[in-house]
Design a protein around this motif. Structure first.
Motif, PDB file in Angstrom:
ATOM      1  N   GLN A 144       0.694  -1.379   0.003  1.00 24.87           N
ATOM      2  CA  GLN A 144      -0.079   0.000   0.091  1.00 24.87           C
ATOM      3  C   GLN A 144       0.763   1.282  -0.070  1.00 24.87           C
ATOM      4  O   GLN A 144       0.373   2.295   0.450  1.00 24.87           O
ATOM      5  N   HIS A 156      -0.236   7.279  -6.413  1.00 23.12           N
ATOM      6  CA  HIS A 156      -1.340   7.466  -7.329  1.00 23.12           C
ATOM      7  C   HIS A 156      -0.763   7.856  -8.670  1.00 23.12           C
ATOM      8  O   HIS A 156      -1.417   7.772  -9.763  1.00 23.12           O
ATOM      9  N   LEU A 177      -3.785  -3.269 -12.565  1.00 20.52           N
ATOM     10  CA  LEU A 177      -4.566  -2.442 -11.745  1.00 20.52           C
ATOM     11  C   LEU A 177      -5.971  -2.475 -11.685  1.00 20.52           C
ATOM     12  O   LEU A 177      -7.002  -2.607 -10.925  1.00 20.52           O
ATOM     13  N   LEU A 178      -6.385  -2.906 -12.991  1.00 23.14           N
ATOM     14  CA  LEU A 178      -7.840  -3.089 -13.265  1.00 23.14           C
ATOM     15  C   LEU A 178      -8.274  -4.654 -13.063  1.00 23.14           C
ATOM     16  O   LEU A 178      -9.528  -4.633 -13.204  1.00 23.14           O
ATOM     17  N   ARG A 203      -8.100   4.783  -5.035  1.00 23.80           N
ATOM     18  CA  ARG A 203      -7.987   3.823  -6.253  1.00 23.80           C
ATOM     19  C   ARG A 203      -8.181   4.610  -7.385  1.00 23.80           C
ATOM     20  O   ARG A 203      -8.917   3.991  -8.477  1.00 23.80           O
ATOM     21  N   ARG A 204      -7.597   5.787  -7.754  1.00 23.30           N
ATOM     22  CA  ARG A 204      -7.625   6.375  -8.951  1.00 23.30           C
ATOM     23  C   ARG A 204      -5.925   6.659  -9.334  1.00 23.30           C
ATOM     24  O   ARG A 204      -5.073   6.944  -8.409  1.00 23.30           O
ATOM     25  N   TYR A 205      -5.307   5.960 -10.201  1.00 22.95           N
ATOM     26  CA  TYR A 205      -4.005   5.898 -10.777  1.00 22.95           C
ATOM     27  C   TYR A 205      -3.721   6.716 -12.040  1.00 22.95           C
ATOM     28  O   TYR A 205      -4.470   6.436 -13.094  1.00 22.95           O
ATOM     29  N   ASN A 230     -10.810   0.547  -9.009  1.00 19.66           N
ATOM     30  CA  ASN A 230      -9.725   1.090  -9.415  1.00 19.66           C
ATOM     31  C   ASN A 230     -10.203   1.791 -10.959  1.00 19.66           C
ATOM     32  O   ASN A 230     -10.924   1.379 -11.720  1.00 19.66           O
ATOM     33  N   LYS A 231      -9.561   2.886 -11.214  1.00 18.00           N
ATOM     34  CA  LYS A 231      -9.531   3.534 -12.577  1.00 18.00           C
ATOM     35  C   LYS A 231      -8.095   4.029 -12.792  1.00 18.00           C
ATOM     36  O   LYS A 231      -7.556   4.533 -11.760  1.00 18.00           O
ATOM     37  N   VAL A 232      -8.098   3.873 -14.072  1.00 23.30           N
ATOM     38  CA  VAL A 232      -6.393   4.071 -14.567  1.00 23.30           C
ATOM     39  C   VAL A 232      -6.352   5.073 -15.660  1.00 23.30           C
ATOM     40  O   VAL A 232      -7.344   4.895 -16.580  1.00 23.30           O
ATOM     41  N   ALA A 266     -16.032   4.204 -10.458  1.00 22.63           N
ATOM     42  CA  ALA A 266     -16.014   3.241 -11.299  1.00 22.63           C
ATOM     43  C   ALA A 266     -16.797   2.268 -11.603  1.00 22.63           C
ATOM     44  O   ALA A 266     -17.599   1.870 -10.795  1.00 22.63           O
ATOM     45  N   ASP A 271     -13.305   1.809 -17.237  1.00 21.95           N
ATOM     46  CA  ASP A 271     -12.407   2.385 -16.084  1.00 21.95           C
ATOM     47  C   ASP A 271     -11.003   2.755 -16.616  1.00 21.95           C
ATOM     48  O   ASP A 271      -9.905   3.251 -15.543  1.00 21.95           O
TER      49      ASP A 271
END
Length: 297
Positions: free
Chosen positions: A20, A24, A47-48, A135-137, A106-108, A101, A74
């Motif tokens: 963790q 980001h 990640l997705l 959870r946004r990258y 997660n969103k990338v 999302a 996403d």
């Protein structure tokens, strides 16, 4: 991961994600052909993914299937359209991130060649980086961090993609790429060489090398012009070959003043080929060849 020189970095990123500590905003800097895009694509998939293992996508879940189809809701990929990345494209990133999302949380966002952002676009991205959402990258690639504002760099985890030439030599050999005389110059850009192989351009690049090392003002340059007109990016490759040949001549005793004169002629040719509309390429090469010949006499 099919690119062995990226394996160590990928393992570090997977470990930071498991602990963790995954930032980001991840920025990957390196020359064209080092594998930045392959790396961020794999990270985005991991990640997705609903069931990743060491941040690697399982390939079977619904998210992976959507990724494979290029329809994952996403994931957003921003590429350079034209010469720059504009502010509107960056603002769309912010809107995308702020929405919920659709799949696993997660969103990338993949932002390619972020060094080509306009000033307004960089300022807009800064606002997004300053207010990270859970959870946004953002996965960014870059070829010249010097073109990015310090404020952007300070808010990203910056990774320099370094290529081990011993790895890449073996990798290129496994692709049945011949051991060209110039191959060592691109040992740190292996995917560029692979792209030339895919596009059937290896022989054309070899021809450029031979022109560069044997150039004379009496040449018929039509074959050279044809190669460069078919793919203008090869002008930079040709200029590199010329420069490397000059360095060899300098070591062999070339006068330093003549070396500087010849190098200036190469720089002028390179600039004109990119900035002068309607440039007569054959005439420009003929002029360059004459200067190089005179400097080596």
């Amino acid at each position: 991961m099919p690119l062995p020189w990226l394996e160590g970095l990928y393992q570090q990123l997977a470990q930071s994600f498991a602990q963790q500590r995954f930032h980001h905003a991840q920025l990957f800097n390196g020359d064209k052909g080092v594998g930045k895009q392959c790396l961020v694509d794999s990270l985005a998939d991991g990640l997705l993914c609903a069931s990743p293992v060491n941040l690697r996508a399982c390939g079977n879940c619904k998210s992976c299937q959507l990724n494979q189809a290029g329809t994952h809701p996403d994931k957003r990929v921003v590429k350079v359209e034209g010469q720059t990345i504009g502010v509107d494209e960056i603002r769309e990133i912010s809107d995308f991130i702020n929405h919920s999302a659709a799949q696993n949380g997660n969103k990338v966002v993949v932002l390619e060649q972020c060094h080509k952002m306009t000033t307004a676009a960089a300022n807009a991205l800064l606002k997004t980086l300053e207010e990270p959402s859970l959870r946004r990258y953002l996965l960014l690639t870059c070829e010249q961090t010097a073109l990015l504002p310090a404020t952007i760099l300070s808010r990203c985890a910056v990774h320099e993609i370094k290529v081990n030439s011993e790895y890449t030599k073996k990798w290129l050999a496994s692709l049945n790429i011949a051991n060209y005389s110039w191959l060592e110059l691109f040992a740190r850009q292996p995917l560029l060489v692979k792209q030339w192989q895919n596009d059937n351009q290896l022989e054309a690049v070899d021809s450029l090398y031979k022109f560069a090392t044997e150039i004379k003002d009496s040449h018929n340059f039509s074959a050279l012009v044809d190669i460069l007109n078919k793919d203008h990016s090869l002008v930079n490759v040709f200029a590199l070959f010329l420069t490397e040949h000059l360095k060899t001549q300098l070591v062999l005793g070339m006068d330093f003043f003549n070396y500087q004169k010849a190098q200036s002629a190469i720089s002028e040719f390179l600039y004109n080929s990119s900035h002068v509309l309607g440039l007569n390429l054959e005439l420009a090469i003929s002029k360059l060849a004459f200067t190089l010949r005179e400097s080596q006499n």
